[in-house]
Design a protein around this motif. Structure first.
Motif, PDB file in Angstrom:
ATOM      1  N   CYS A  46      -6.256  -4.776   8.619  1.00  0.00           N
ATOM      2  CA  CYS A  46      -4.942  -5.038   8.375  1.00  0.00           C
ATOM      3  C   CYS A  46      -3.230  -4.974   9.923  1.00  0.00           C
ATOM      4  O   CYS A  46      -4.407  -4.442  10.335  1.00  0.00           O
ATOM      5  N   CYS A  49      -1.237  -1.647   9.389  1.00  0.00           N
ATOM      6  CA  CYS A  49      -1.966  -0.142   9.839  1.00  0.00           C
ATOM      7  C   CYS A  49      -3.392  -0.668  10.099  1.00  0.00           C
ATOM      8  O   CYS A  49      -3.898   0.982  10.133  1.00  0.00           O
ATOM      9  N   CYS A  58      -2.626  -5.495   3.793  1.00  0.00           N
ATOM     10  CA  CYS A  58      -3.090  -4.609   2.924  1.00  0.00           C
ATOM     11  C   CYS A  58      -1.823  -4.735   1.622  1.00  0.00           C
ATOM     12  O   CYS A  58      -1.056  -4.409   2.413  1.00  0.00           O
ATOM     13  N   CYS A  61       1.249  -2.853   3.562  1.00  0.00           N
ATOM     14  CA  CYS A  61       1.460  -3.231   4.522  1.00  0.00           C
ATOM     15  C   CYS A  61       2.767  -4.477   3.598  1.00  0.00           C
ATOM     16  O   CYS A  61       3.051  -4.915   4.736  1.00  0.00           O
TER      17      CYS A  61
END
Ligand code: ZN
Ligand code: ZN
Length: 251
Positions: A46, A49, A58, A61
């Motif tokens: 991702c 993060c 993800c 996020c």
């Protein structure tokens, strides 16, 4: 090449002889052996993060960033990669676009078999867009480094290349010494998408040389999505930390 161009090339080659950035061997900016020594990144995570189990941004996020995924071609920690990027951008060697775009191609085709990049399957709907430079900076550098690599990437993948459908309308101070929040503020309303372009059903791959906090890519992605773009992915040569970037701009 006409004779005047041959003479010009001879003079330039004499004053600035071409040699491999990695090992110094003659007549190439990056020799075959040094190119082969660059480790291609195989992982996806991702972009926000850095959760390694996610090949795209993800779900949690997605609330904070507009990019749907980030493809990183190689490691910024590789000194040769740093030197190539530095020479390309700050020593103004546009010829380095070719080896740098080859690193990206290798990332896409040699290590993934396209499985992580569904955006590449939808060929008629995917467009390659370089992160635009403001015309003031373009005049100063003489070329947009992201556009040079993006165009080569488009040629190699056969995807549509659109360098002019997003424009940088506001000149922004250099981002390297700013915090993430300051960067976001600094970039507000800096880009505008061409409303006359038919955005419906399009997915974009935004190309930049180096990513750090993602603030520029994210701002562009937001503008593209507002214009009507479906998915926006980003692709870069490498991802460095802010400190790395301060370091290369100071040199
Ligand atoms: Zn070499
Ligand atoms: Zn995440």
């Amino acid at each position: 090449m006409n004779s005047a161009q041959k003479i010009k090339k001879f003079i330039i080659d004499t004053i600035f002889p071409v040699s491999c950035i990695g090992c110094g061997s003659d007549d190439t900016w990056l020799c075959h052996q040094c190119f082969g020594g660059i480790a291609i990144n195989k992982e996806m995570s991702c972009p926000e993060c850095r959760l390694a189990s996610s090949t795209t941004t993800c779900n949690p996020c997605k609330a904070t960033i507009k990019i749907d995924g980030l493809i990183i071609s190689t490691k910024y920690e590789d000194k040769l990669v740093q030197n190539l990027i530095k020479s390309f951008k700050y020593n103004f060697i546009p010829e380095l676009a070719r080896p740098l775009s080859k690193i990206m191609i290798k990332r896409l085709y040699d290590f993934d078999n396209n499985s992580h990049f569904p955006i590449l399957y939808n060929r008629s709907g995917s467009i390659i867009i370089p992160v635009p430079l403001h015309k003031k900076r373009l005049l100063a550098r003489g070329f947009n480094q992201s556009a040079l690599i993006a165009e080569m990437l488009a040629n190699q993948t056969g995807l549509e290349y659109q360098p002019d459908i997003i424009t940088r309308i506001r000149f922004t101070q250099t981002q390297t010494n700013l915090s993430r929040d300051e960067r976001i503020q600094n970039l507000k309303d800096a880009f505008v998408a061409d409303q006359s372009f038919n955005w419906s059903g399009k997915n974009a791959i935004l190309v930049d040389d180096v990513a750090t906090t993602l603030s520029t890519l994210n701002e562009c992605a937001g503008v593209l999505k507002k214009a009507g773009c479906k998915e926006v992915w980003a692709m870069v040569i490498a991802r460095g930390s802010q400190d790395d970037l301060n370091d290369i701009t100071l040199k």
